[in-house]
Design an enzyme around this catalytic site. Structure first.
Site, PDB file in Angstrom:
ATOM      1  N   HIS A 130     -39.881  32.888 -67.746  1.00 52.52           N
ATOM      2  CA  HIS A 130     -38.684  32.527 -69.313  1.00 52.52           C
ATOM      3  C   HIS A 130     -39.558  30.417 -69.493  1.00 52.52           C
ATOM      4  O   HIS A 130     -39.385  30.070 -68.770  1.00 52.52           O
ATOM      5  CB  HIS A 130     -37.755  32.792 -68.221  1.00 52.52           C
ATOM      6  CG  HIS A 130     -37.559  31.512 -66.929  1.00 52.52           C
ATOM      7  ND1 HIS A 130     -36.608  30.360 -67.316  1.00 52.52           N
ATOM      8  CD2 HIS A 130     -37.225  31.814 -65.491  1.00 52.52           C
ATOM      9  CE1 HIS A 130     -35.696  29.793 -66.251  1.00 52.52           C
ATOM     10  NE2 HIS A 130     -36.910  30.819 -65.003  1.00 52.52           N
ATOM     11  N   ASP A 131     -39.141  30.653 -70.696  1.00 51.63           N
ATOM     12  CA  ASP A 131     -39.179  30.273 -71.495  1.00 51.63           C
ATOM     13  C   ASP A 131     -39.802  29.308 -71.457  1.00 51.63           C
ATOM     14  O   ASP A 131     -40.537  28.143 -71.761  1.00 51.63           O
ATOM     15  CB  ASP A 131     -38.073  28.804 -70.985  1.00 51.63           C
ATOM     16  CG  ASP A 131     -36.078  30.255 -70.868  1.00 51.63           C
ATOM     17  OD1 ASP A 131     -36.045  29.571 -72.274  1.00 51.63           O
ATOM     18  OD2 ASP A 131     -35.706  30.290 -70.179  1.00 51.63           O
ATOM     19  N   GLY A 148     -40.493  28.334 -65.131  1.00 56.42           N
ATOM     20  CA  GLY A 148     -39.607  28.401 -66.138  1.00 56.42           C
ATOM     21  C   GLY A 148     -40.031  26.709 -66.772  1.00 56.42           C
ATOM     22  O   GLY A 148     -40.235  26.100 -66.285  1.00 56.42           O
TER      23      GLY A 148
END
Length: 285
Positions: A130-131, A148
């Site tokens: 994520h991200d 992340g």
């Protein structure tokens, strides 16, 4: 509630695929057997999902993206803070995702976006968390994993089975060696190796291939030696060495980029030079 979106006649969707009627499908899209495409997905012109691919969430695949079997894109992040917020995932034009790659959408605590740039190659079994923000023309080799919020700039290469700590930055044109644990930022054009990544020089081979002139290569070699003195010894702190290099070589864009990266805010700090290495890298101009 979204209304059904008309699909172009040129789209080729296998009868076993499950494609939500609200998904946006471009011209000449091919969706193979047993694929699943969610309601908030956009597949731009020429996207090809080979087979058994899952694309979900608010996810966009740009023109010509090719996705091999058993890839998942845009699923919920592996983050206990995630509470179902509408976050995003984007794959740039011309990127190829090989078998078993997993790419998760962003979180509200981060950029709310996971992005892979254009013309990248992500090889089998890699995980992009994520991200993460991946630039253009990046190559990520088999079994690479990242936490992340990792940022990888344009033209970088991450070799097989490397592991990148969350919030690590990898600069433009850098290369991360195979089976490397990367806990700190890698400077632009840097080369890191080792069980725990250590800076061993600049990515001279990549610089040569990109057409950097010999005189600029020599300047980059001298700048690197000043920033990372042989055997790690120096009478000045890093900030002073950066200032001195900027005064002498700051007019050269690649060196200025390195210095800007080193001075930028960082969650992790900079990867240290390998003990006894400093300027001892052997691939030079």
């Amino acid at each position: 509630m979204q209304t059904p979106v008309k699909r172009p006649e040129t789209a080729d969707i296998h009868s076993s695929a499950i494609v939500d009627e609200r998904a946006r499908i471009g011209e000449n899209v091919r969706i193979g057997p047993w694929c699943m495409v969610g309601p908030h997905v956009t597949l731009a012109d020429g996207v090809h999902l080979h087979a058994s691919v899952i694309v979900d969430g608010h996810t966009t695949l740009r023109e010509g993206v090719e996705v091999y079997p058993f890839v998942t894109i845009g699923l919920a992040p592996q983050d206990l803070k995630y509470a179902g917020e509408p976050t995003f995932c984007e794959i740039g034009a011309g990127t190829v995702l090989r078998e078993n790659v997993t790419i998760h959408r962003g979180t509200a605590q981060g950029e709310a976006l996971t992005r892979v740039g254009s013309n990248c190659l992500v090889m089998a079994n890699a995980h992009i968390a994520h991200d993460c923000l991946i630039g253009d023309r990046v190559i990520i080799v088999n079994n690479v994993v990242m936490g992340g919020h990792v940022e990888i700039a344009d033209d970088a290469k991450v070799m097989g089975s490397a592991a990148l700590h969350q919030f690590v930055r990898v600069g433009r044109g850098a290369v991360v060696g195979g089976v490397c644990g990367v806990e700190m930022d890698v400077i632009p054009y840097g080369s890191v190796l080792g069980n725990r990544a250590r800076l061993v020089g600049l990515n001279w081979i990549g610089l040569k291939r990109s057409g950097v002139a010999p005189d600029e290569m020599q300047a980059m070699r001298r700048a690197f030696r000043e920033l990372y003195p042989r055997h790690g010894g120096s009478e000045t702190v890093l900030e002073a060495r950066i200032a001195a290099v900027r005064t002498e070589y700051g007019h050269l864009p690649r060196i200025a980029e390195m210095l800007d990266f080193m001075e930028a805010p960082s969650h992790r700090g900079l990867t240290r030079v390998a003990r006894g290495e400093g300027s001892a890298d052997t691939e030079g101009a």
